[in-house]
Scaffold this motif. Structure first.
Motif, PDB file in Angstrom:
ATOM      1  N   PRO A 201       0.844  -1.200   0.000  1.00  0.00           N
ATOM      2  CA  PRO A 201       0.000   0.000   0.000  1.00  0.00           C
ATOM      3  C   PRO A 201       0.880   1.252   0.000  1.00  0.00           C
ATOM      4  CG  PRO A 201      -0.639  -1.537   1.750  1.00  0.00           C
ATOM      5  CD  PRO A 201       0.679  -1.996   1.228  1.00  0.00           C
ATOM      6  N   VAL A 202       0.302   2.373  -0.384  1.00  0.00           N
ATOM      7  CA  VAL A 202       1.041   3.635  -0.415  1.00  0.00           C
ATOM      8  C   VAL A 202       1.651   3.941   0.950  1.00  0.00           C
ATOM      9  CG1 VAL A 202       0.815   6.133  -0.705  1.00  0.00           C
ATOM     10  CG2 VAL A 202      -0.311   4.582  -2.316  1.00  0.00           C
ATOM     11  N   ALA A 203       0.887   3.752   2.005  1.00  0.00           N
ATOM     12  CA  ALA A 203       1.345   4.135   3.348  1.00  0.00           C
ATOM     13  C   ALA A 203       2.384   3.190   3.926  1.00  0.00           C
ATOM     14  CB  ALA A 203       0.159   4.240   4.303  1.00  0.00           C
ATOM     15  N   ASP A 204       2.723   2.117   3.210  1.00  0.00           N
ATOM     16  CA  ASP A 204       3.801   1.251   3.660  1.00  0.00           C
ATOM     17  C   ASP A 204       5.138   1.710   3.084  1.00  0.00           C
ATOM     18  OD1 ASP A 204       4.438  -1.091   5.253  1.00  0.00           O
ATOM     19  OD2 ASP A 204       5.023  -2.065   3.382  1.00  0.00           O
ATOM     20  N   LEU A 205       5.148   2.800   2.327  1.00  0.00           N
ATOM     21  CA  LEU A 205       6.391   3.362   1.802  1.00  0.00           C
ATOM     22  C   LEU A 205       7.154   4.082   2.916  1.00  0.00           C
ATOM     23  CD1 LEU A 205       5.116   4.740  -1.614  1.00  0.00           C
ATOM     24  CD2 LEU A 205       6.864   2.966  -1.318  1.00  0.00           C
ATOM     25  N   ARG A 206       8.469   3.987   2.847  1.00  0.00           N
ATOM     26  CA  ARG A 206       9.338   4.653   3.819  1.00  0.00           C
ATOM     27  C   ARG A 206       9.758   6.003   3.256  1.00  0.00           C
ATOM     28  NH1 ARG A 206      11.564   2.463   7.983  1.00  0.00           N
ATOM     29  NH2 ARG A 206      11.104   0.409   7.098  1.00  0.00           N
TER      30      ARG A 206
ATOM     31  N   ILE B 277       5.199   5.616   6.343  1.00  0.00           N
ATOM     32  CA  ILE B 277       4.067   6.516   6.605  1.00  0.00           C
ATOM     33  C   ILE B 277       3.147   5.906   7.664  1.00  0.00           C
ATOM     34  CG2 ILE B 277       2.066   7.668   5.579  1.00  0.00           C
ATOM     35  CD1 ILE B 277       3.653   7.789   2.944  1.00  0.00           C
ATOM     36  N   ARG B 278       2.930   4.598   7.598  1.00  0.00           N
ATOM     37  CA  ARG B 278       2.100   3.945   8.622  1.00  0.00           C
ATOM     38  C   ARG B 278       2.705   4.111  10.013  1.00  0.00           C
ATOM     39  NH1 ARG B 278       2.750  -0.521  11.460  1.00  0.00           N
ATOM     40  NH2 ARG B 278       4.457  -1.262  10.128  1.00  0.00           N
ATOM     41  N   GLU B 279       4.000   3.862  10.123  1.00  0.00           N
ATOM     42  CA  GLU B 279       4.655   3.970  11.433  1.00  0.00           C
ATOM     43  C   GLU B 279       4.571   5.389  11.986  1.00  0.00           C
ATOM     44  OE1 GLU B 279       8.062   0.475  10.787  1.00  0.00           O
ATOM     45  OE2 GLU B 279       8.473   2.566  10.228  1.00  0.00           O
ATOM     46  N   LYS B 280       4.656   6.370  11.114  1.00  0.00           N
ATOM     47  CA  LYS B 280       4.523   7.759  11.564  1.00  0.00           C
ATOM     48  C   LYS B 280       3.143   8.001  12.178  1.00  0.00           C
ATOM     49  CE  LYS B 280       7.143   9.328   7.490  1.00  0.00           C
ATOM     50  NZ  LYS B 280       8.481   9.635   8.004  1.00  0.00           N
ATOM     51  N   TRP B 281       2.091   7.585  11.454  1.00  0.00           N
ATOM     52  CA  TRP B 281       0.732   7.830  11.942  1.00  0.00           C
ATOM     53  C   TRP B 281       0.469   7.097  13.252  1.00  0.00           C
ATOM     54  CZ3 TRP B 281      -2.148  11.694  10.976  1.00  0.00           C
ATOM     55  CH2 TRP B 281      -2.095  12.340   9.738  1.00  0.00           C
TER      56      TRP B 281
ATOM     57  N   ASN C 198      -5.782   9.472   4.074  1.00  0.00           N
ATOM     58  CA  ASN C 198      -5.112   9.323   2.784  1.00  0.00           C
ATOM     59  C   ASN C 198      -3.671   8.878   3.014  1.00  0.00           C
ATOM     60  OD1 ASN C 198      -3.707   9.899   0.316  1.00  0.00           O
ATOM     61  ND2 ASN C 198      -5.367  11.267  -0.267  1.00  0.00           N
ATOM     62  N   GLY C 199      -3.321   7.698   2.501  1.00  0.00           N
ATOM     63  CA  GLY C 199      -2.025   7.101   2.793  1.00  0.00           C
ATOM     64  C   GLY C 199      -0.836   7.792   2.163  1.00  0.00           C
ATOM     65  N   SER C 200      -1.073   8.760   1.285  1.00  0.00           N
ATOM     66  CA  SER C 200       0.042   9.472   0.651  1.00  0.00           C
ATOM     67  C   SER C 200       0.457  10.716   1.437  1.00  0.00           C
ATOM     68  CB  SER C 200      -0.329   9.880  -0.777  1.00  0.00           C
ATOM     69  OG  SER C 200      -1.377  10.843  -0.780  1.00  0.00           O
ATOM     70  N   ILE C 201      -0.249  11.000   2.546  1.00  0.00           N
ATOM     71  CA  ILE C 201       0.016  12.212   3.330  1.00  0.00           C
ATOM     72  C   ILE C 201       0.782  11.861   4.598  1.00  0.00           C
ATOM     73  CG2 ILE C 201      -1.014  14.193   4.494  1.00  0.00           C
ATOM     74  CD1 ILE C 201      -3.456  13.864   2.704  1.00  0.00           C
ATOM     75  N   LEU C 202       1.874  12.573   4.822  1.00  0.00           N
ATOM     76  CA  LEU C 202       2.669  12.397   6.031  1.00  0.00           C
ATOM     77  C   LEU C 202       2.086  13.259   7.149  1.00  0.00           C
ATOM     78  CD1 LEU C 202       4.543  11.566   3.613  1.00  0.00           C
ATOM     79  CD2 LEU C 202       6.465  12.314   5.018  1.00  0.00           C
TER      80      LEU C 202
ATOM     81  N   ASP D 268      11.020  12.908  11.797  1.00  0.00           N
ATOM     82  CA  ASP D 268      11.077  11.615  12.478  1.00  0.00           C
ATOM     83  C   ASP D 268      12.149  11.602  13.570  1.00  0.00           C
ATOM     84  OD1 ASP D 268       9.079  10.701  10.843  1.00  0.00           O
ATOM     85  OD2 ASP D 268      10.368   9.487   9.558  1.00  0.00           O
ATOM     86  N   PHE D 269      13.246  12.295  13.332  1.00  0.00           N
ATOM     87  CA  PHE D 269      14.318  12.376  14.337  1.00  0.00           C
ATOM     88  C   PHE D 269      13.778  12.994  15.626  1.00  0.00           C
ATOM     89  CE2 PHE D 269      17.986  14.356  16.389  1.00  0.00           C
ATOM     90  CZ  PHE D 269      18.935  13.349  16.336  1.00  0.00           C
ATOM     91  N   ARG D 270      13.038  14.096  15.487  1.00  0.00           N
ATOM     92  CA  ARG D 270      12.454  14.727  16.686  1.00  0.00           C
ATOM     93  C   ARG D 270      11.448  13.793  17.357  1.00  0.00           C
ATOM     94  NH1 ARG D 270      12.596  19.291  13.096  1.00  0.00           N
ATOM     95  NH2 ARG D 270      10.411  18.965  12.530  1.00  0.00           N
ATOM     96  N   LEU D 271      10.657  13.103  16.545  1.00  0.00           N
ATOM     97  CA  LEU D 271       9.631  12.199  17.074  1.00  0.00           C
ATOM     98  C   LEU D 271      10.256  11.031  17.840  1.00  0.00           C
ATOM     99  CD1 LEU D 271       6.533  11.457  17.021  1.00  0.00           C
ATOM    100  CD2 LEU D 271       7.054  10.133  14.962  1.00  0.00           C
ATOM    101  N   LEU D 272      11.317  10.459  17.299  1.00  0.00           N
ATOM    102  CA  LEU D 272      11.920   9.262  17.888  1.00  0.00           C
ATOM    103  C   LEU D 272      12.834   9.552  19.068  1.00  0.00           C
ATOM    104  CD1 LEU D 272      12.825   7.345  14.598  1.00  0.00           C
ATOM    105  CD2 LEU D 272      11.105   6.662  16.272  1.00  0.00           C
ATOM    106  N   THR D 273      13.404  10.743  19.119  1.00  0.00           N
ATOM    107  CA  THR D 273      14.440  11.007  20.128  1.00  0.00           C
ATOM    108  C   THR D 273      14.001  11.938  21.255  1.00  0.00           C
ATOM    109  OG1 THR D 273      15.376  12.902  18.917  1.00  0.00           O
ATOM    110  CG2 THR D 273      16.190  10.704  18.339  1.00  0.00           C
ATOM    111  N   ALA D 274      12.810  12.504  21.162  1.00  0.00           N
ATOM    112  CA  ALA D 274      12.347  13.458  22.179  1.00  0.00           C
ATOM    113  C   ALA D 274      12.380  12.842  23.580  1.00  0.00           C
ATOM    114  CB  ALA D 274      10.934  13.928  21.841  1.00  0.00           C
ATOM    115  N   GLY D 275      13.061  13.517  24.483  1.00  0.00           N
ATOM    116  CA  GLY D 275      13.123  13.066  25.868  1.00  0.00           C
ATOM    117  C   GLY D 275      14.004  11.861  26.103  1.00  0.00           C
ATOM    118  N   ARG D 276      14.772  11.446  25.102  1.00  0.00           N
ATOM    119  CA  ARG D 276      15.626  10.264  25.237  1.00  0.00           C
ATOM    120  C   ARG D 276      17.097  10.656  25.161  1.00  0.00           C
ATOM    121  NH1 ARG D 276      14.806   6.508  20.792  1.00  0.00           N
ATOM    122  NH2 ARG D 276      15.782   4.972  22.186  1.00  0.00           N
TER     123      ARG D 276
END
Length: 401
Positions: free
Chosen positions: A23-28, A34-38, A70-74, A150-158
């Motif tokens: 699917p579109v949202a399985d693209l990195r 995109i799925r992991e972000k949502w 919509n799977g094409s939107i980040l 994604d860097f901010r999302l994954l590393t915040a507070g760590r």
């Protein structure tokens, strides 16, 4: 708790060959898919509303409340806020395109069979800015911004694991994050223009030079002496070497040797042979034409820099020379002297001199052998996808003989 359902819009065809097997949202794009972000932004599980032949591997899961996106939107801060405000029966459109809707379980089934937007209360999103992929080139074009987010999302507070003293870091320490288990020695890292993220058990071998923004996901490997420019992403279990500039590798692919690759997107389970080079700039610096699956012809990309787009399970032999803006389909095997065609249909076998059809049974056998090297195997659902794409792409192989 609500469910997220990421749906394929018409843009899916424009994103081929990268969406043949997903699917579109399985693209990195960036560090995460995109799925992991949502899932991280909304704190709830996501599934897909996609093509019937993909639903075996990507099943639809619905509940009492479902956020259809919509799977094409980040996800961005503004768009996530808008999504959270939707109530059942409401939908959000922009320029006639569905961005998101909130549905109950019964409405999900009816939407799948008949996407009648007249049944919804339509919400105006206003002047909201969207981060969206419409063509394969958008993946590498926005990859730097997506890595930053994604860097901010994954590393915040760590807190990052420490960087060994054998390495040289140029730029602020906070722009480097090393997950536990990642290993890096005797390398030069420049984070002045963007962050560098090294995922769990990633390995960067001696002598590598990396400029951010850059992400190496879990169990990825950078070979000795590699030269990597941002904005580049290595998906999980990707191995790379040589010179790389602004490339997104989805997952489980290899470019383990010398050779240049720039402004490119490489699918999953691909292998690029030693000393293979892919042009990303024409000698006359003009606009690059690229194959469009929607138009079934080459169209102007509007870009001066555009390299290789390669679909899943495709391979390139040693010393392959790809021309500017080449598109390789799903499960193709490219080799031989001189430049191969700038469009290589799925299940093609050969190069500049001759292209023949790659038998689907042999293609699946090769795919299974490669997957077994990473303790995976080709499932029955995988095989059904191979067979579907083989038939779906048959007219293009015949047209390009």
């Amino acid at each position: 708790m609500a469910n997220i359902i990421l749906f394929d819009a018409e843009v899916r065809t424009h994103l081929l060959p990268l969406t043949f097997a997903r699917p579109v949202a399985d693209l990195r794009v960036g560090i995460l898919t995109i799925r992991e972000k949502w899932e991280r932004h909304l704190g709830m599980p996501a599934s897909f509303l996609t093509q019937d032949y993909l639903q075996g591997l990507f099943p639809l899961q619905s509940g009492k409340v479902n956020l259809l996106i919509n799977g094409s939107i980040l996800p961005t801060e503004e768009f996530v806020k808008l999504i959270r405000q939707l109530s059942p029966g409401q939908a959000c459109l922009k320029d006639g395109e569905l961005l998101a809707a909130c549905l109950d379980e019964e409405s999900v089934i009816s939407f799948k069979n008949d996407a009648d937007l007249g049944k919804f209360e339509l919400i105006n999103p206003g002047a909201i800015a969207l981060l969206k992929i419409n063509r394969p080139a958008d993946i590498f074009a926005i990859n730097g911004e997506a890595i930053q987010q994604d860097f901010r999302l994954l590393t915040a507070g760590r807190k990052s694991a420490p960087l060994s003293a054998t390495n040289t870091l140029i730029g602020p320490q906070e722009n480097l994050f090393i997950e536990e288990g990642a290993r890096i020695e005797a390398c030069i890292l420049n984070v002045e223009n963007g962050p560098i993220y090294l995922g769990k058990d990633a390995v960067v071998l001696e002598g590598s030079m990396i400029r951010g923004p850059f992400a190496a996901n879990e169990k990825s490997v950078v070979k000795m002496g590699a030269k990597i420019y941002g904005a580049t992403t290595l998906g999980p279990s990707v191995k790379v070497g040589g010179e790389i500039n602004n490339v997104v590798f989805q997952a489980n692919s290899n470019k383990g040797h010398d050779g240049f690759l720039g402004n490119a997107v490489i699918g999953e389970w691909c292998n690029i042979g030693a000393d293979t080079n892919a042009s990303n700039l024409k000698n006359d610096y003009s606009d690059i034409k690229v194959w469009s699956y929607a138009a079934e012809r080459r169209v102007a990309s509007g870009r001066q820099f555009h390299g290789l787009i390669m679909g899943d399970h495709s391979k390139a032999g040693i010393n392959t020379m790809f021309n500017t803006g080449t598109v390789v389909g799903f499960s193709a095997n490219v080799f031989g002297a001189d430049f191969p065609p700038v469009f290589i249909p799925s299940f093609s076998w050969g190069g500049a001199e001759k292209m023949t059809s790659y038998r689907v049974d042999k293609a699946m056998l090769t795919a299974d052998r490669m997957m077994q090297r990473r303790d995976r195997s080709l499932s029955e659902d995988d095989k059904a996808i191979f067979e579907h794409i083989f038939e779906q792409s048959k007219h293009l192989r015949e047209k390009n003989k």
